[in-house]
Design an enzyme around this catalytic site. Structure first.
Site, PDB file in Angstrom:
ATOM      1  N   HIS A   1       4.487   6.859  10.002  1.00 43.04           N
ATOM      2  CA  HIS A   1       5.667   6.776   9.125  1.00 43.04           C
ATOM      3  C   HIS A   1       6.981   7.116   9.836  1.00 43.04           C
ATOM      4  O   HIS A   1       7.945   7.494   9.180  1.00 43.04           O
ATOM      5  CB  HIS A   1       5.511   7.670   7.882  1.00 43.04           C
ATOM      6  CG  HIS A   1       4.405   7.235   6.955  1.00 43.04           C
ATOM      7  ND1 HIS A   1       4.209   7.828   5.729  1.00 43.04           N
ATOM      8  CD2 HIS A   1       3.440   6.285   7.068  1.00 43.04           C
ATOM      9  CE1 HIS A   1       3.169   7.258   5.128  1.00 43.04           C
ATOM     10  NE2 HIS A   1       2.689   6.315   5.927  1.00 43.04           N
TER      11      HIS A   1
ATOM     12  N   GLU B   1       0.828  -1.204   0.000  1.00 46.36           N
ATOM     13  CA  GLU B   1       0.000   0.000   0.000  1.00 46.36           C
ATOM     14  C   GLU B   1       0.859   1.249   0.000  1.00 46.36           C
ATOM     15  O   GLU B   1       0.587   2.228  -0.709  1.00 46.36           O
ATOM     16  CB  GLU B   1      -0.908  -0.004   1.250  1.00 46.36           C
ATOM     17  CG  GLU B   1      -1.969   1.105   1.268  1.00 46.36           C
ATOM     18  CD  GLU B   1      -1.522   2.408   1.923  1.00 46.36           C
ATOM     19  OE1 GLU B   1      -2.233   3.414   1.797  1.00 46.36           O
ATOM     20  OE2 GLU B   1      -0.439   2.434   2.544  1.00 46.36           O
TER      21      GLU B   1
END
Lengths: 472, 472
Positions: free
Chosen positions: B428, B329
């Site tokens: 992240h 993804e």
């Protein structure tokens, strides 16, 4: 908690204005009124933020013995001179070993390959260039490691994952810091080839906490590093699955050999008894990972700003105020030891010494280490600190870090205790940066310091201990 | 906020017990009573924590196309098979480019030498081996960069330091993510030799946020990295001093060329209308810096746990529940696109699709993207979600991440909106680890998912859009 503090601080500023403001203009102020005016000014804007911004931005990290530490000393000297302090000088001293961090990598090799975040401890030796790969011997507490017999860890990487407790006064840290300072030696005595500890910290970020370690004479120096808290917990979870865990550690720090460091000293000469000294300390060096905003840029900013506010008064206090910005604290109080050694003949001149080295504050308690804690001027100082939200403490002050060597020589000390509840979220990590500093916190700390320093230098009062007096 | 949620959740569990508990034992429960019993069980212990612990500990980071992502797919397949799902299979797909992070260093060369914390953006090219040293052109907003003419940045390192706003629904991120995805191309069009951005994040830690970037055809690919938030603020402060700032950047990522990735699929076959599908998605891959606990390990755990609770019921729901754990993804929805491509002929079979890909929750709003949001079974689903603290939303759902490609083909979607207030503190970064997950948050999210999924699979109700029906 800091919400309450803010409300208190606003109320205190209003009260102080009512006490101090008018009479000061009339020129007939008492020492308490001058102190109240200083507290009010400091609470609004002490100048500490600007000093700390400049130090952490324009100098950045300043490792003991490095060029950056020398740049910081030049920065401090220039600041004091430009501000117009009465005397400014630098005292150099040698360091037997400059230490420089290199690359640092660690990874789990099996059963689940993945990287680990680590940093070398200060003065750690390097691994072989390709690193050390070995099975982990994991201990949930330091006592479990100490209970292991000689040679029981041969060929292993010893790992201690004991968590640290959050405590306002730093006792969570002092209870455990032997895990970092003495752990590598204890592991090496038992045959370990490397040592990892869970960072001494209260955060949960992938940012390891460095700090000094000390190798004993009777064991080989082994590479030593701190895991970030989440990485230590990951090893705990993996070890709990019951399969052997293999880790590879690679560190490339090196020893520079002899280097020099320095203490920067500035004075406001007392108008009546200049050979009596009120000394404020803080340390200019920092670890290399962050920019040393809380450790100890905040202390530097607090004492520079407090002394500068006293300098701005229409007249000097009766006694001399000396500010010492120490070098090379982090590698073993070397600046503080060099200062105490160089100034042995003037020990009886110190009325009192104090140092902020526990972050931005606020100051919440006033602790003394004096001959008579009920001495009248100390009572007046406590009363003047009360409106800032500072409560009385005990008489067990031993002096914060760099002034500790003076305290050991029986020089009187006070500790304006800084609230360290969140200090170990950032201490010795890359996260010790200027954005963590809040103006209301550092301004309150500076207010407490300026009140204490001004009154100690202006009022009568002898805090000296019998032993110190004997060295006169 | 989460305190309120906890109180609500306890109240809801008590209420749900009162509604659902007794009749379930008697075997005469309505769909709402079964859903209430499932919500109660999930709120107490959905199983999501155990799944997420296993994935993040035993697999760890799982970059698109990597061996770790393949290990995660094997882990998921084995889990589904061991649990006894009716069908389990894997669908492989090719990736034109596998990308691997290398070393990454940055430092200020002048006026104040100091290190900067950066990470390469996903798919960034490398710098030359010795790095790139250049003067910085700093822009406080992205629009300021876009306003610069062609060739105006020749030889410079372009830096954008625009801060990101904290927003519950993620709109702070969507407003700015072109700074990361398109910024390097825009800087290269203007002649820049490298690109840095202030991390798209709401924290203040020395942990940069990675994420994909896309190079356009009409500009050279230049090395691109994210600064941690404190480092971006440090550059802002230094630039404000007015002297030129020179920075050196060194990145050594590399392109692996073609690799493979995979989607893992598991089904509970519907007892009455097995060719009608309620699809739950989440993605198995993560960025390499953390262990992907919130992105999207949490989503994987929520849908696996919710589907497994439905599997444990005495009988299957009327429609088929399909769980798809997508691969790759993060590098551009490649698993979602591959799935939509491979399943084109069954588009009309999807009653509704949903995906959690915004952290651990809680779920606070139920958004639809259906032909008729007032369809009676949807009203029943909203009523069943209300005791969990889930409010009705609008009909603008476009499907979260991996199910977006299906939504573009007019497949009906819902979004059980996760509270993302703190999501971008970790997103992240190396800090996206298991210790950030709170049982009460992920259990509430799983409760909302199991209620929705069970009722969508059990009740009558056709949410399909006219366009989707035409592709039948």
């Amino acid at each position: 908690m800091f919400n309450n503090f803010n409300q208190l601080s606003v109320a205190a500023a209003a009260l102080l204005f009512a006490i101090g403001g008018q009479n000061f203009a009339a020129g007939a102020e008492t020492p308490e009124q001058t102190a109240a005016m200083l507290a009010q000014r400091a609470s609004a804007n002490s100048g500490a933020m600007e000093i700390l911004n400049s130090l952490t931005t324009e100098i950045g990290p300043r490792l003991a013995g490095s060029d950056a530490e020398k740049n910081a000393a030049a920065w401090a000297r220039q600041r004091f001179e430009k501000l117009g302090f009465d005397k400014v000088w630098v005292e150099k001293f040698p360091l037997a070993h400059g230490w420089v961090r290199g690359e640092e990598n660690a990874e789990i090799i099996s059963p689940s390959p993945q990287p680990l975040v680590v940093c070398a401890l200060g003065s750690s030796v390097a691994t072989p260039p390709g690193g050390i790969e070995a099975e982990v011997a994991l201990f949930k507490t330091y006592d479990e490691l100490l209970a292991m017999p000689t040679n029981s860890l041969t060929g292993k990487i010893a790992v201690v994952t004991q968590p640290m407790v959050r405590a306002q006064d730093g006792s969570g840290y002092s209870a455990l810091n032997k895990i970092r300072t003495a752990g590598p030696g204890e592991a090496a005595r038992r045959g370990a080839v490397a040592y990892l500890l869970r960072s001494l910290g209260t955060d949960s970020h992938r940012l390891p906490h460095t700090g000094a370690t000390h190798y004993p004479e009777d064991a080989p120096p082994i590479p030593a590093a701190a895991l970030s808290v989440p990485d230590a917990e990951q090893l705990d979870r993996l070890a709990a699955l019951g399969r052997p865990v293999r880790v590879r550690l690679r560190l490339t720090p090196h020893d520079l050999g002899p280097v020099t460091s320095q203490n920067v000293i500035a004075e406001l000469t007392g108008r009546e008894i200049p050979d009596e000294l009120v000394l404020l300390g803080a340390h200019l060096d920092s670890w290399d990972l962050g920019t040393g905003a809380i450790d100890d840029g905040a202390g530097v900013a607090i004492v520079m700003a407090a002394a500068n506010m006293i300098r701005e008064l229409p007249k000097r206090p009766r006694r001399t105020v000396r500010v010492v910005l120490f070098g090379s604290e982090e590698c073993g109080l070397l600046g503080g030891k060099a200062y105490a050694e160089a100034h042995q003949t003037e020990l009886s001149h110190y009325v009192v010494v104090a140092e902020p080295d526990f972050g931005q504050g606020p100051v919440y308690r006033f602790q003394t280490g004096v001959a008579n804690p009920e001495e009248p001027s100390l009572k007046r100082i406590r009363a003047a600190l009360a409106p800032l939200g500072v409560i009385p403490g005990d008489n067990n002050s031993g002096g914060e870090s760099d002034v500790g060597p003076l305290a050991k020589l029986h020089v009187p000390t006070v500790t304006l205790e800084l609230d360290g509840t969140d200090y170990f979220d950032f201490h010795h990590t890359p996260d010790d940066t200027f954005d963590k500093i809040k103006p209301e916190r550092i301004n309150q700390s500076t207010a407490a310091y300026v009140v204490f320093t001004y009154l100690a230098a202006e009022l009568d009062g002898d805090y000296r201990k019998p032993v110190a007096l004997r060295t006169k």
